[in-house]
Design a protein around this motif. Structure first.
Motif, PDB file in Angstrom:
ATOM      1  N   LEU A   1      15.431  42.441  53.068  1.00  0.00           N
ATOM      2  CA  LEU A   1      14.821  42.638  54.387  1.00  0.00           C
ATOM      3  C   LEU A   1      15.761  42.070  55.442  1.00  0.00           C
ATOM      4  O   LEU A   1      15.919  40.852  55.556  1.00  0.00           O
ATOM      5  CB  LEU A   1      13.464  41.945  54.429  1.00  0.00           C
ATOM      6  CG  LEU A   1      12.543  42.250  53.235  1.00  0.00           C
ATOM      7  CD1 LEU A   1      11.326  41.342  53.244  1.00  0.00           C
ATOM      8  CD2 LEU A   1      12.126  43.719  53.232  1.00  0.00           C
ATOM      9  N   ILE A   2      16.383  42.956  56.210  1.00  0.00           N
ATOM     10  CA  ILE A   2      17.418  42.570  57.165  1.00  0.00           C
ATOM     11  C   ILE A   2      16.872  42.712  58.588  1.00  0.00           C
ATOM     12  O   ILE A   2      16.355  43.762  58.955  1.00  0.00           O
ATOM     13  CB  ILE A   2      18.669  43.447  56.982  1.00  0.00           C
ATOM     14  CG1 ILE A   2      19.203  43.318  55.547  1.00  0.00           C
ATOM     15  CG2 ILE A   2      19.745  43.065  57.989  1.00  0.00           C
ATOM     16  CD1 ILE A   2      20.373  44.241  55.239  1.00  0.00           C
ATOM     17  N   GLY A   3      16.978  41.657  59.367  1.00  0.00           N
ATOM     18  CA  GLY A   3      16.527  41.711  60.753  1.00  0.00           C
ATOM     19  C   GLY A   3      15.056  42.045  60.878  1.00  0.00           C
ATOM     20  O   GLY A   3      14.671  43.008  61.528  1.00  0.00           O
ATOM     21  N   ILE A   4      14.214  41.226  60.270  1.00  0.00           N
ATOM     22  CA  ILE A   4      12.776  41.512  60.215  1.00  0.00           C
ATOM     23  C   ILE A   4      11.984  40.445  60.962  1.00  0.00           C
ATOM     24  O   ILE A   4      12.390  39.275  61.033  1.00  0.00           O
ATOM     25  CB  ILE A   4      12.292  41.619  58.751  1.00  0.00           C
ATOM     26  CG1 ILE A   4      10.853  42.140  58.682  1.00  0.00           C
ATOM     27  CG2 ILE A   4      12.468  40.296  58.018  1.00  0.00           C
ATOM     28  CD1 ILE A   4      10.388  42.472  57.280  1.00  0.00           C
ATOM     29  N   ALA A   5      10.860  40.855  61.503  1.00  0.00           N
ATOM     30  CA  ALA A   5       9.901  39.934  62.116  1.00  0.00           C
ATOM     31  C   ALA A   5       8.512  40.502  61.890  1.00  0.00           C
ATOM     32  O   ALA A   5       8.339  41.702  61.678  1.00  0.00           O
ATOM     33  CB  ALA A   5      10.159  39.783  63.613  1.00  0.00           C
ATOM     34  N   TYR A   6       7.536  39.620  61.927  1.00  0.00           N
ATOM     35  CA  TYR A   6       6.147  40.086  61.914  1.00  0.00           C
ATOM     36  C   TYR A   6       5.295  39.113  62.709  1.00  0.00           C
ATOM     37  O   TYR A   6       5.365  37.905  62.463  1.00  0.00           O
ATOM     38  CB  TYR A   6       5.587  40.227  60.489  1.00  0.00           C
ATOM     39  CG  TYR A   6       4.189  40.795  60.536  1.00  0.00           C
ATOM     40  CD1 TYR A   6       4.013  42.163  60.708  1.00  0.00           C
ATOM     41  CD2 TYR A   6       3.075  39.972  60.505  1.00  0.00           C
ATOM     42  CE1 TYR A   6       2.735  42.695  60.822  1.00  0.00           C
ATOM     43  CE2 TYR A   6       1.800  40.497  60.623  1.00  0.00           C
ATOM     44  CZ  TYR A   6       1.640  41.858  60.770  1.00  0.00           C
ATOM     45  OH  TYR A   6       0.378  42.387  60.897  1.00  0.00           O
TER      46      TYR A   6
ATOM     47  N   LEU B   1      18.869  37.241  57.960  1.00  0.00           N
ATOM     48  CA  LEU B   1      18.459  37.053  59.344  1.00  0.00           C
ATOM     49  C   LEU B   1      19.648  36.629  60.199  1.00  0.00           C
ATOM     50  O   LEU B   1      20.452  35.790  59.784  1.00  0.00           O
ATOM     51  CB  LEU B   1      17.363  35.989  59.424  1.00  0.00           C
ATOM     52  CG  LEU B   1      16.163  36.194  58.484  1.00  0.00           C
ATOM     53  CD1 LEU B   1      15.225  34.997  58.562  1.00  0.00           C
ATOM     54  CD2 LEU B   1      15.425  37.484  58.817  1.00  0.00           C
ATOM     55  N   GLY B   2      19.735  37.224  61.387  1.00  0.00           N
ATOM     56  CA  GLY B   2      20.783  36.846  62.331  1.00  0.00           C
ATOM     57  C   GLY B   2      20.321  35.695  63.194  1.00  0.00           C
ATOM     58  O   GLY B   2      19.294  35.781  63.883  1.00  0.00           O
TER      59      GLY B   2
ATOM     60  N   ARG C   1      20.786  33.165  56.322  1.00  0.00           N
ATOM     61  CA  ARG C   1      20.886  33.209  57.778  1.00  0.00           C
ATOM     62  C   ARG C   1      22.364  33.307  58.157  1.00  0.00           C
ATOM     63  O   ARG C   1      23.178  32.507  57.698  1.00  0.00           O
ATOM     64  CB  ARG C   1      20.262  31.970  58.402  1.00  0.00           C
ATOM     65  CG  ARG C   1      20.225  32.017  59.929  1.00  0.00           C
ATOM     66  CD  ARG C   1      19.558  30.799  60.516  1.00  0.00           C
ATOM     67  NE  ARG C   1      18.154  30.724  60.150  1.00  0.00           N
ATOM     68  CZ  ARG C   1      17.203  30.230  60.953  1.00  0.00           C
ATOM     69  NH1 ARG C   1      17.526  29.805  62.164  1.00  0.00           N
ATOM     70  NH2 ARG C   1      15.962  30.164  60.548  1.00  0.00           N
ATOM     71  N   ILE C   2      22.697  34.297  58.991  1.00  0.00           N
ATOM     72  CA  ILE C   2      24.080  34.537  59.395  1.00  0.00           C
ATOM     73  C   ILE C   2      24.247  34.042  60.825  1.00  0.00           C
ATOM     74  O   ILE C   2      23.646  34.578  61.765  1.00  0.00           O
ATOM     75  CB  ILE C   2      24.437  36.022  59.250  1.00  0.00           C
ATOM     76  CG1 ILE C   2      24.287  36.445  57.772  1.00  0.00           C
ATOM     77  CG2 ILE C   2      25.855  36.284  59.742  1.00  0.00           C
ATOM     78  CD1 ILE C   2      24.546  37.900  57.505  1.00  0.00           C
ATOM     79  N   ALA C   3      25.071  33.026  61.002  1.00  0.00           N
ATOM     80  CA  ALA C   3      25.110  32.267  62.250  1.00  0.00           C
ATOM     81  C   ALA C   3      25.572  33.090  63.447  1.00  0.00           C
ATOM     82  O   ALA C   3      25.085  32.883  64.571  1.00  0.00           O
ATOM     83  CB  ALA C   3      26.011  31.045  62.080  1.00  0.00           C
ATOM     84  N   THR C   4      26.498  34.008  63.243  1.00  0.00           N
ATOM     85  CA  THR C   4      27.100  34.702  64.390  1.00  0.00           C
ATOM     86  C   THR C   4      26.391  35.997  64.754  1.00  0.00           C
ATOM     87  O   THR C   4      26.707  36.600  65.780  1.00  0.00           O
ATOM     88  CB  THR C   4      28.560  35.040  64.083  1.00  0.00           C
ATOM     89  OG1 THR C   4      28.619  35.866  62.903  1.00  0.00           O
ATOM     90  CG2 THR C   4      29.376  33.774  63.859  1.00  0.00           C
TER      91      THR C   4
ATOM     92  N   GLU D   1      27.611  43.710  63.141  1.00  0.00           N
ATOM     93  CA  GLU D   1      28.106  42.455  63.704  1.00  0.00           C
ATOM     94  C   GLU D   1      28.722  41.539  62.650  1.00  0.00           C
ATOM     95  O   GLU D   1      29.685  40.818  62.932  1.00  0.00           O
ATOM     96  CB  GLU D   1      26.973  41.724  64.407  1.00  0.00           C
ATOM     97  CG  GLU D   1      26.407  42.452  65.603  1.00  0.00           C
ATOM     98  CD  GLU D   1      25.223  41.712  66.188  1.00  0.00           C
ATOM     99  OE1 GLU D   1      25.448  40.852  67.048  1.00  0.00           O
ATOM    100  OE2 GLU D   1      24.079  41.991  65.785  1.00  0.00           O
ATOM    101  N   ALA D   2      28.152  41.525  61.470  1.00  0.00           N
ATOM    102  CA  ALA D   2      28.645  40.663  60.391  1.00  0.00           C
ATOM    103  C   ALA D   2      28.663  41.471  59.093  1.00  0.00           C
ATOM    104  O   ALA D   2      27.931  41.171  58.147  1.00  0.00           O
ATOM    105  CB  ALA D   2      27.762  39.428  60.253  1.00  0.00           C
ATOM    106  N   PRO D   3      29.489  42.519  59.035  1.00  0.00           N
ATOM    107  CA  PRO D   3      29.435  43.431  57.883  1.00  0.00           C
ATOM    108  C   PRO D   3      29.764  42.757  56.558  1.00  0.00           C
ATOM    109  O   PRO D   3      29.102  43.018  55.549  1.00  0.00           O
ATOM    110  CB  PRO D   3      30.457  44.518  58.233  1.00  0.00           C
ATOM    111  CG  PRO D   3      31.342  43.901  59.264  1.00  0.00           C
ATOM    112  CD  PRO D   3      30.490  42.951  60.027  1.00  0.00           C
TER     113      PRO D   3
END
Length: 263
Positions: free
Chosen positions: A119-124, A212-213, A238-241, A249-251
């Motif tokens: 699950l990449i870039g997710i929110a709920y 998560l970014g 978690r990817i800091a940049t 952005e962070a491939p």
């Protein structure tokens, strides 16, 4: 690969490989207004390293015929239909943003078909502002601009992408400009209206990876915590940049997280 799903043409990128029943399968599900090409690096890597890959164009996106599906549940059932049509008993599902909600719903509704979910870039909840929804409903260029700017971390306009020559704003705007009227609004509204996230997450029994970014302003990492708490077999990277568009952005970091989880 050209598909027929529910009597309508659909498309999936397979890394130029035929599906092989002896291999494990990974299905990539894009976010609102995007298409299979968003997964270029990730799908190509796995397709050339021993996996079947299906980077899907959801209905109304990319090369798949519309109209777009109006709810996360419908999208999950559609992806399940792709697996059934291709005689794939089970697969790992990698979803970004709206596609991540689809992955959770698919794992809850069709657990026998899902081995793992990333699950990449997710929110709920994945709420969308009234101004953004209204601009998308009117097919106003402002909606594409909002989507593009908010989907990237603040440093993006200054360059420095690891892919030489990559203009991330221009790349995203070009993808959005190809959409038929109403498609972006349909996806955003599906995210905004989705109300079963915690209930469905609690039903997920397979392993889950959250990518998560740290600089994501569309789906901030803190907004994924309730989902993380609901899924028992979960881990987080978690990817800091990165902002919301982690695959661009962070491939490398995104791919490394997926390799560690899926291989």
């Amino acid at each position: 690969m050209q598909l027929q799903i529910n009597g309508k043409p659909a498309f999936a990128y397979t890394a130029a490989h035929a599906l092989d029943a002896a291999k494990r399968t990974i299905v990539f599900v894009h976010g609102a207004g995007l298409d299979h090409s968003w997964w270029g690096l990730q799908s190509r890597y796995f397709g050339y390293h021993g996996f079947n890959v299906l980077a899907l164009d959801l209905p109304g996106h990319g090369r798949s015929e519309g109209p777009p599906l109006g709810s996360i549940r419908e999208m999950a059932d559609w992806v399940g239909g792709v697996l059934a049509e291709q005689n794939i008993r089970s697969a790992s599902i990698v979803g970004h943003s709206m596609g991540a909600l689809v992955a959770i719903e698919l794992a809850a509704r069709h657990p026998e078909r899902v081995e793992k979910i990333a699950l990449i870039g997710i929110a709920y909840p994945m709420k969308v502002s009234d101004a953004f929804l209204d601009a998308a409903r009117r097919n106003d260029q402002a909606a594409y601009d909002m989507d593009t700017i908010w989907a990237h971390a603040p440093q993006v306009p200054y360059g420095g992408n690891p892919n030489p020559g990559m203009w991330m704003y221009g790349d995203t705007l070009a993808r959005l400009s190809r959409l038929a009227p109403g498609v972006l609004h349909s996806g955003l509204k599906a995210c905004n209206d989705y109300a079963a996230g915690l209930e469905s997450a609690a039903q997920v029994k397979c392993p889950a990876l959250f990518v998560l970014g740290a600089r994501d302003v569309m789906t901030p990492p803190r907004s994924a915590q309730d989902l993380i708490n609901k899924i028992g077999k979960s881990q987080t990277c978690r990817i800091a940049t990165a902002g919301h568009s982690l695959m661009a952005e962070a491939p490398d970091a995104t791919l490394d997280a997926l390799i560690a989880f899926l291989v």
